[in-house]
Write a protein that holds these residues in place. Structure first.
Motif, PDB file in Angstrom:
ATOM      1  N   LEU A  18       0.844  -1.191   0.000  1.00  0.00           N
ATOM      2  CA  LEU A  18       0.000   0.000   0.000  1.00  0.00           C
ATOM      3  C   LEU A  18       0.880   1.241   0.000  1.00  0.00           C
ATOM      4  O   LEU A  18       1.755   1.384   0.851  1.00  0.00           O
ATOM      5  CB  LEU A  18      -0.891  -0.007   1.246  1.00  0.00           C
ATOM      6  CG  LEU A  18      -1.882   1.146   1.385  1.00  0.00           C
ATOM      7  CD1 LEU A  18      -2.914   1.119   0.263  1.00  0.00           C
ATOM      8  CD2 LEU A  18      -2.580   1.076   2.744  1.00  0.00           C
ATOM      9  N   LEU A  19       0.654   2.126  -0.962  1.00  0.00           N
ATOM     10  CA  LEU A  19       1.395   3.388  -1.029  1.00  0.00           C
ATOM     11  C   LEU A  19       0.409   4.512  -0.732  1.00  0.00           C
ATOM     12  O   LEU A  19      -0.487   4.783  -1.527  1.00  0.00           O
ATOM     13  CB  LEU A  19       2.017   3.563  -2.414  1.00  0.00           C
ATOM     14  CG  LEU A  19       2.997   2.456  -2.838  1.00  0.00           C
ATOM     15  CD1 LEU A  19       3.443   2.652  -4.290  1.00  0.00           C
ATOM     16  CD2 LEU A  19       4.210   2.430  -1.919  1.00  0.00           C
ATOM     17  N   PRO A  20       0.537   5.156   0.423  1.00  0.00           N
ATOM     18  CA  PRO A  20      -0.472   6.124   0.856  1.00  0.00           C
ATOM     19  C   PRO A  20      -0.458   7.411   0.036  1.00  0.00           C
ATOM     20  O   PRO A  20       0.506   7.713  -0.668  1.00  0.00           O
ATOM     21  CB  PRO A  20      -0.108   6.389   2.312  1.00  0.00           C
ATOM     22  CG  PRO A  20       1.322   6.029   2.429  1.00  0.00           C
ATOM     23  CD  PRO A  20       1.591   4.948   1.430  1.00  0.00           C
ATOM     24  N   PHE A  21      -1.523   8.171   0.187  1.00  0.00           N
ATOM     25  CA  PHE A  21      -1.772   9.376  -0.610  1.00  0.00           C
ATOM     26  C   PHE A  21      -0.615  10.380  -0.524  1.00  0.00           C
ATOM     27  O   PHE A  21      -0.093  10.669   0.551  1.00  0.00           O
ATOM     28  CB  PHE A  21      -3.047  10.062  -0.121  1.00  0.00           C
ATOM     29  CG  PHE A  21      -3.428  11.280  -0.911  1.00  0.00           C
ATOM     30  CD1 PHE A  21      -4.206  11.156  -2.047  1.00  0.00           C
ATOM     31  CD2 PHE A  21      -3.000  12.541  -0.530  1.00  0.00           C
ATOM     32  CE1 PHE A  21      -4.563  12.279  -2.792  1.00  0.00           C
ATOM     33  CE2 PHE A  21      -3.351  13.670  -1.265  1.00  0.00           C
ATOM     34  CZ  PHE A  21      -4.136  13.533  -2.402  1.00  0.00           C
ATOM     35  N   ALA A  22      -0.244  10.888  -1.677  1.00  0.00           N
ATOM     36  CA  ALA A  22       0.726  11.982  -1.768  1.00  0.00           C
ATOM     37  C   ALA A  22       0.468  12.707  -3.075  1.00  0.00           C
ATOM     38  O   ALA A  22      -0.083  12.138  -4.020  1.00  0.00           O
ATOM     39  CB  ALA A  22       2.153  11.458  -1.728  1.00  0.00           C
ATOM     40  N   LEU A  23       0.845  13.994  -3.108  1.00  0.00           N
ATOM     41  CA  LEU A  23       0.701  14.774  -4.331  1.00  0.00           C
ATOM     42  C   LEU A  23       1.981  14.698  -5.158  1.00  0.00           C
ATOM     43  O   LEU A  23       3.082  14.818  -4.612  1.00  0.00           O
ATOM     44  CB  LEU A  23       0.432  16.249  -3.995  1.00  0.00           C
ATOM     45  CG  LEU A  23      -0.854  16.594  -3.255  1.00  0.00           C
ATOM     46  CD1 LEU A  23      -0.886  18.094  -2.949  1.00  0.00           C
ATOM     47  CD2 LEU A  23      -2.081  16.202  -4.059  1.00  0.00           C
ATOM     48  N   THR A  87      -1.669  17.295   1.119  1.00  0.00           N
ATOM     49  CA  THR A  87      -3.119  17.392   1.221  1.00  0.00           C
ATOM     50  C   THR A  87      -3.630  18.166   0.015  1.00  0.00           C
ATOM     51  O   THR A  87      -2.856  18.757  -0.738  1.00  0.00           O
ATOM     52  CB  THR A  87      -3.559  18.135   2.494  1.00  0.00           C
ATOM     53  OG1 THR A  87      -3.167  19.509   2.367  1.00  0.00           O
ATOM     54  CG2 THR A  87      -2.901  17.529   3.725  1.00  0.00           C
ATOM     55  N   LEU A  88      -4.959  18.177  -0.122  1.00  0.00           N
ATOM     56  CA  LEU A  88      -5.511  18.889  -1.272  1.00  0.00           C
ATOM     57  C   LEU A  88      -5.183  20.368  -1.217  1.00  0.00           C
ATOM     58  O   LEU A  88      -5.106  21.034  -2.246  1.00  0.00           O
ATOM     59  CB  LEU A  88      -7.030  18.681  -1.328  1.00  0.00           C
ATOM     60  CG  LEU A  88      -7.488  17.233  -1.578  1.00  0.00           C
ATOM     61  CD1 LEU A  88      -9.000  17.174  -1.654  1.00  0.00           C
ATOM     62  CD2 LEU A  88      -6.876  16.675  -2.849  1.00  0.00           C
ATOM     63  N   GLU A 245     -11.487  14.598   2.835  1.00  0.00           N
ATOM     64  CA  GLU A 245     -10.074  14.703   2.449  1.00  0.00           C
ATOM     65  C   GLU A 245      -9.581  13.294   2.114  1.00  0.00           C
ATOM     66  O   GLU A 245     -10.074  12.309   2.693  1.00  0.00           O
ATOM     67  CB  GLU A 245      -9.245  15.289   3.592  1.00  0.00           C
ATOM     68  CG  GLU A 245      -9.360  16.797   3.751  1.00  0.00           C
ATOM     69  CD  GLU A 245      -8.621  17.564   2.648  1.00  0.00           C
ATOM     70  OE1 GLU A 245      -7.576  17.078   2.171  1.00  0.00           O
ATOM     71  OE2 GLU A 245      -9.112  18.651   2.277  1.00  0.00           O
ATOM     72  N   PRO A 246      -8.625  13.181   1.229  1.00  0.00           N
ATOM     73  CA  PRO A 246      -8.156  11.838   0.836  1.00  0.00           C
ATOM     74  C   PRO A 246      -7.792  10.941   2.007  1.00  0.00           C
ATOM     75  O   PRO A 246      -8.144   9.754   2.032  1.00  0.00           O
ATOM     76  CB  PRO A 246      -6.945  12.135  -0.042  1.00  0.00           C
ATOM     77  CG  PRO A 246      -7.264  13.465  -0.654  1.00  0.00           C
ATOM     78  CD  PRO A 246      -7.979  14.235   0.422  1.00  0.00           C
ATOM     79  N   HIS A 247      -7.093  11.511   3.015  1.00  0.00           N
ATOM     80  CA  HIS A 247      -6.641  10.661   4.123  1.00  0.00           C
ATOM     81  C   HIS A 247      -7.796  10.162   4.982  1.00  0.00           C
ATOM     82  O   HIS A 247      -7.635   9.239   5.782  1.00  0.00           O
ATOM     83  CB  HIS A 247      -5.619  11.413   4.980  1.00  0.00           C
ATOM     84  CG  HIS A 247      -6.194  12.573   5.727  1.00  0.00           C
ATOM     85  ND1 HIS A 247      -6.842  12.436   6.926  1.00  0.00           N
ATOM     86  CD2 HIS A 247      -6.260  13.894   5.421  1.00  0.00           C
ATOM     87  CE1 HIS A 247      -7.253  13.622   7.345  1.00  0.00           C
ATOM     88  NE2 HIS A 247      -6.920  14.527   6.448  1.00  0.00           N
ATOM     89  N   GLU A 248      -8.970  10.772   4.818  1.00  0.00           N
ATOM     90  CA  GLU A 248     -10.127  10.347   5.609  1.00  0.00           C
ATOM     91  C   GLU A 248     -10.835   9.115   5.029  1.00  0.00           C
ATOM     92  O   GLU A 248     -11.692   8.540   5.670  1.00  0.00           O
ATOM     93  CB  GLU A 248     -11.135  11.502   5.723  1.00  0.00           C
ATOM     94  CG  GLU A 248     -10.595  12.683   6.506  1.00  0.00           C
ATOM     95  CD  GLU A 248     -11.503  13.893   6.417  1.00  0.00           C
ATOM     96  OE1 GLU A 248     -11.526  14.670   7.400  1.00  0.00           O
ATOM     97  OE2 GLU A 248     -12.185  14.090   5.375  1.00  0.00           O
TER      98      GLU A 248
END
Lengths: 295, 130
Positions: A18-23, A87-88, A245-248
């Motif tokens: 799993l590669l967590p959210f990043a911009l 984050t966004l 938010e993506p992390h949510e």
């Protein structure tokens, strides 16, 4: 079927990464996904679910789409670096829109306030074409994760609009044939396919695939908020008054996909080999004007 | 005259090869099984005439159900002709994959690979794939 599918009934699930959210910028996002898909197909790394966003508003073209159709957005760089805080709110919007060509099919997507994912799976068979079960499984998991935060969504095939269209098509051949398929709207979120997710009558999620030798890459987008660069496409926030938010939501989606596919996700990183491949692919393809303008 | 599918050779990746003319030219297409699996083709890319292919090289791509899939060359050689009308007539490929639906002609470089299957072996592969 994908390689791990036969193990879903077994006591121990397949290990996944799993590669967590990043911009990241557009070219990096696409190159990273391609490098991962190749490594997964070769079984050098585990099946991988990656969440990400776009450090600048970006229009991604479907693989077979024409760059000329993207004229209203018109900045085919695809690789402008920007500061991003994960984050966004870290998205840099100076009014311009980057353009990149995806390797996956389907229509163009305006990526801005969005949760994007890529899912790379090895395949045990040589059959061509889409793995529609992967579309269905991931989208069902997204539906359930959205329901957990109070957002009601459903596949387009289950909507009244789809039933009415089916009825119209049964008495007319106006929507069949190659020309009509190619004449679909330019933007993916103005199109409708059976597995697209609908909320309040609008499309909020869609996915597309690329087959690689020994595997499949699936891209998907969940539209969280409307973008000023595509104001006709409301997101979940506008349609349901729920701000996400993506992390949510990424952990919930990952957990449900893991359960559905029999994969035990463990947080990981790109390997050195993937990083090297990603840099090469970025330069050769996604940051190259020849690639973006090839059609 | 319709192509006799029992005389063709087949790749594991569902391309068919016709070398029955015995002129060193292989005509290549994709099987009915593959076309049914692809379901609703929308786009196709063809290679350029003159391109040299090795067995397993990607020589084209198709899009269906928002999925892009490569086509793999079942032989080695030089592309000497492409069916340039095909991408705009994919319904014809659906309807007639073995005659109208030919994709490329390749001047063979060497023998056919041993991995190509005869009709019976290919039918067995397809039936096992369900």
């Amino acid at each position: 079927m994908w390689v791990g599918h036969a193990m879903t009934q077994a006591a121990s699930p397949t290990r996944g990464r799993l590669l967590p959210f990043a911009l990241h910028d557009a070219a990096a996002n696409m190159a990273t996904d391609e490098a991962i898909a190749e490594a997964v197909a070769l079984k050098d790394v585990a099946p991988t679910l990656r969440f990400y966003g776009w450090s600048r508003p970006t229009l991604s073209l479907g693989y077979f789409q024409s760059l000329n159709d993207a004229t209203p957005w018109s900045d085919p760089t695809g690789c402008v670096a920007s500061k991003a805080d994960g984050t966004l709110s870290g998205i840099v919007d100076d009014g311009r829109v980057d353009i990149v060509r995806r390797s996956t099919g389907g229509g163009a997507i305006l990526h801005h306030f969005e949760l994007t994912y890529s899912l790379s799976l090895p395949l045990s068979d040589t059959g061509p074409g889409a793995r529609e079960c992967v579309y269905q499984t991931v989208h069902q998991c997204v539906i359930e994760s959205l329901a957990d935060v109070g957002v009601a969504a459903m596949p387009y095939r289950d909507t009244t609009a789809a039933a009415e269209k089916l009825s119209r098509d049964a008495v007319s051949d106006s929507n069949t044939g190659l020309r009509s398929k190619r004449d679909e709207p330019f933007l993916c979120f103005q199109r409708r396919t059976d597995e697209d997710l609908i909320c309040g009558g609008y499309k909020i999620a869609g996915s597309a695939q690329r087959r690689v030798r020994g595997g499949v890459l699936q891209h998907g987008s969940l539209l969280l908020r409307v973008s000023r660069h595509a104001p006709s496409l409301p997101g979940i926030n506008e349609l349901s008054s729920v701000a996400i938010e993506p992390h949510e939501i990424e952990a919930s989606i990952a957990a449900k996909v893991g359960t559905a596919m029999g994969i035990d996700w463990q947080s990981g990183d790109l390997t050195d080999s993937e990083l090297t491949a990603s840099k090469r692919i970025r330069q050769q393809r996604y940051a190259a004007a020849e690639w973006t303008g090839r059609r | 005259m319709s192509r006799d599918t029992t005389k063709l050779r087949y790749a594991e990746t569902h391309e068919w090869v016709d070398v029955t003319q015995d002129d060193g030219i292989a005509t290549i297409g994709i099987s009915k099984f593959a076309i049914e699996a692809l379901n609703d083709l929308v786009y196709m890319d063809l290679p350029e005439v003159g391109r040299t292919l090795k067995v397993g090289d990607e020589f084209g791509e198709v899009e269906s159900v928002k999925a892009v899939s490569p086509l793999y060359s079942p032989v080695s050689g030089e592309v000497v002709e492409v069916h340039s009308d095909l991408p705009d007539n994919l319904e014809g490929l659906n309807d007639d994959p073995y005659d109208f639906g030919w994709i490329v002609k390749v001047k063979l470089d060497g023998d056919l690979p041993d991995t190509l299957m005869d009709y019976a072996a290919y039918e067995k592969q397809c039936s096992e794939a369900g």
